[in-house]
Enzyme design. Structure first.
Site, short mmCIF file in Angstrom:
data_model
loop_
_atom_site.label_atom_id
_atom_site.label_comp_id
_atom_site.label_asym_id
_atom_site.label_seq_id
_atom_site.Cartn_x
_atom_site.Cartn_y
_atom_site.Cartn_z
CG ASP A 1 -0.33 -0.62 2.46
OD1 ASP A 1 0.89 -0.52 2.62
OD2 ASP A 1 -1.08 -1.20 3.25
CG ASN B 1 -9.08 -1.82 11.75
OD1 ASN B 1 -8.14 -2.49 11.32
ND2 ASN B 1 -9.49 -0.70 11.17
CG HIS C 1 -6.01 -2.58 8.70
ND1 HIS C 1 -6.12 -1.27 9.09
CD2 HIS C 1 -4.69 -2.88 8.86
CE1 HIS C 1 -4.94 -0.82 9.46
NE2 HIS C 1 -4.05 -1.78 9.33
CD GLU D 1 -8.80 0.78 7.66
OE1 GLU D 1 -8.68 -0.22 8.40
OE2 GLU D 1 -8.26 1.86 7.92
C1 F6R Z 1 1.26 -1.51 6.09
C2 F6R Z 1 0.03 -2.30 6.20
C3 F6R Z 1 -0.77 -2.33 7.45
C4 F6R Z 1 0.07 -2.59 8.70
C5 F6R Z 1 -0.82 -2.59 9.94
C6 F6R Z 1 -0.03 -2.81 11.21
O1 F6R Z 1 1.86 -1.70 4.82
O2 F6R Z 1 -0.33 -2.90 5.25
O3 F6R Z 1 -1.75 -3.33 7.33
O4 F6R Z 1 0.72 -3.83 8.57
O5 F6R Z 1 -1.50 -1.38 10.02
O6 F6R Z 1 0.81 -1.72 11.42
P1 F6R Z 1 1.87 -1.70 12.63
O7 F6R Z 1 2.86 -2.75 12.33
O8 F6R Z 1 2.46 -0.32 12.58
O9 F6R Z 1 1.09 -1.97 13.86
#
Ligand code: F6R
Length: 256
Positions: free
Chosen positions: A66, A134, A136, A141
Site C-alpha cells: 500500500d 481492527n 485490517h 479496512e
Molecule cells: C502496512 C500495512 C498495514 C500494517 C498494519 C499494522 O503496509 O499494510 O496493514 O501492517 O497497520 O501496522 P503496525 O505494524 O504499525 O502496527
C-alpha cells in the site's frame, strides 16, 4: 492456518526473517509481497543483516501492499520512502523490480496499473502481512469486499489514529491509501502474517478463530491454503486453541 506462538517479539521477528531469507536463498528470483509499519521495522533490520552476511536480493521482485494517496514517493511519510530507508536502500535489489503503488498519480489509473504489473510478474511467492488493530490487512479496512483488488480505500479513524504518531503537527495526514485488495493478497502462493503486542490480541483471535467476515478483513485468510500467522505471547494471548497450536508445532515438519 498454521499458528506459530513465539515466546517474545524478537523470536517472532526472527522466525519471520528466517522464513523470508530461506525463500530468497532457495529461489533468488522470488516475488515478494512486502508490508510497512512498526511491526516490520525489525524484520527489515534482520533482512539487511542477512544481506550483509551474503544473502542477495539482486534477482528478487517486490510489490508493496500500500501507499498513502497524495504523497509523492520521496515524501518522508510515504511508504516508498519507508522502504528505501529500511530495506531497498540497504540491500542489492534491482530498482527496476521494486514496485510500490503510486500515491501521487490518478488513483484509478495507478490501481489498475499496479494490478496489471502484479498480473504480469506475479503471483507473489510470499506475501508478508502486518495486522491492524481492527483486523485490517494492507489497508483493507472493515467493510472491505473480500473480492477486492487494488484500489483507493478510505482509512478508518482508528487506523489514522494508530498512524498519527508518524506525522508532525504541521503535516496533513492522508485520509486514504492505495492498497492491494483482499483478492490480490489471496493470490499469493504463501502468506506470512506477523503480529506482536497485546494491542493486537483481539485482532489475532478474530483472524484465526473468528467467523470469516468483512468486519475483520484478515479473517479472509482462513480461505487460503498456505498461511502462517506468527505471534508473540501477548498477541496470541486470546487464542482459544493455544495449547493445540503449541502441540501441533512440535510435530510440524518445516517444508523449506
Ligand atoms: C502496512 C500495512 C498495514 C500494517 C498494519 C499494522 O503496509 O499494510 O496493514 O501492517 O497497520 O501496522 P503496525 O505494524 O504499525 O502496527
Amino acid at each position: 492456518m498454521r499458528i506459530v506462538l513465539c515466546n517474545s517479539p524478537e523470536e517472532a521477528v526472527s522466525f519471520t526473517v528466517n522464513r523470508i531469507a530461506r525463500l530468497v536463498a532457495r529461489k533468488p528470483e522470488a516475488v515478494l509481497g512486502l508490508a510497512t509499519g512498526g511491526t516490520m521495522e525489525p524484520v527489515y533490520t534482520g533482512l539487511v543483516a542477512a544481506h550483509r552476511e551474503g544473502l542477495s536480493f539482486a534477482k528478487a521482485t517486490s510489490f508493496n501492499l500500500d501507499e498513502y494517496v497524495g504523497l509523492t514517493p520521496n515524501h518522508p511519510q510515504s511508504y516508498r520512502y519507508y522502504m528505501e530507508q529500511h530495506l531497498f536502500g540497504q540491500v542489492d535489489m534491482d530498482p527496476s523490480r521494486i514496485f510500490v503503488p503510486r500515491g501521487d498519480l490518478d488513483p484509478l489509473e495507478a490501481a489498475e496499473a499496479y494490478e496489471s504489473e502484479i498480473r504480469s510478474r506475479g503471483p507473489m511467492d510470499l506475501q508478508l502481512l502486518g495486522l491492524g488493530h481492527n483486523g485490517h490487512i494492507g489497508f483493507n479496512e472493515p467493510g472491505s469486499s473480500l473480492a477486492s483488488r487494488t484500489r483507493d480505500k478510505a482509512l478508518t479513524m482508528s487506523t489514522r489514529e494508530a498512524n498519527a504518531r508518524y506525522f508532525g503537527p504541521d503535516e496533513t495526514q492522508p485520509i486514504s491509501a492505495l492498497t492491494m485488495g483482499i483478492a490480490t493478497i489471496m493470490d499469493a502462493k504463501e502468506i506470512l502474517i506477523l503480529a506482536v503486542g497485546a494491542a493486537k490480541a483481539a485482532a489475532v483471535r478474530a483472524v484465526a478463530e473468528g467467523p470469516v467476515t468483512t468486519m475483520c478483513p484478515g479473517s479472509a485468510l482462513q480461505f487460503h491454503q498456505n498461511v502462517t500467522m506468527v505471534v508473540d505471547e501477548d498477541a496470541g494471548a486470546g487464542l482459544v486453541l493455544k495449547s493445540y497450536y503449541r502441540e501441533a508445532e512440535t510435530m510440524h515438519v518445516d517444508r523449506d
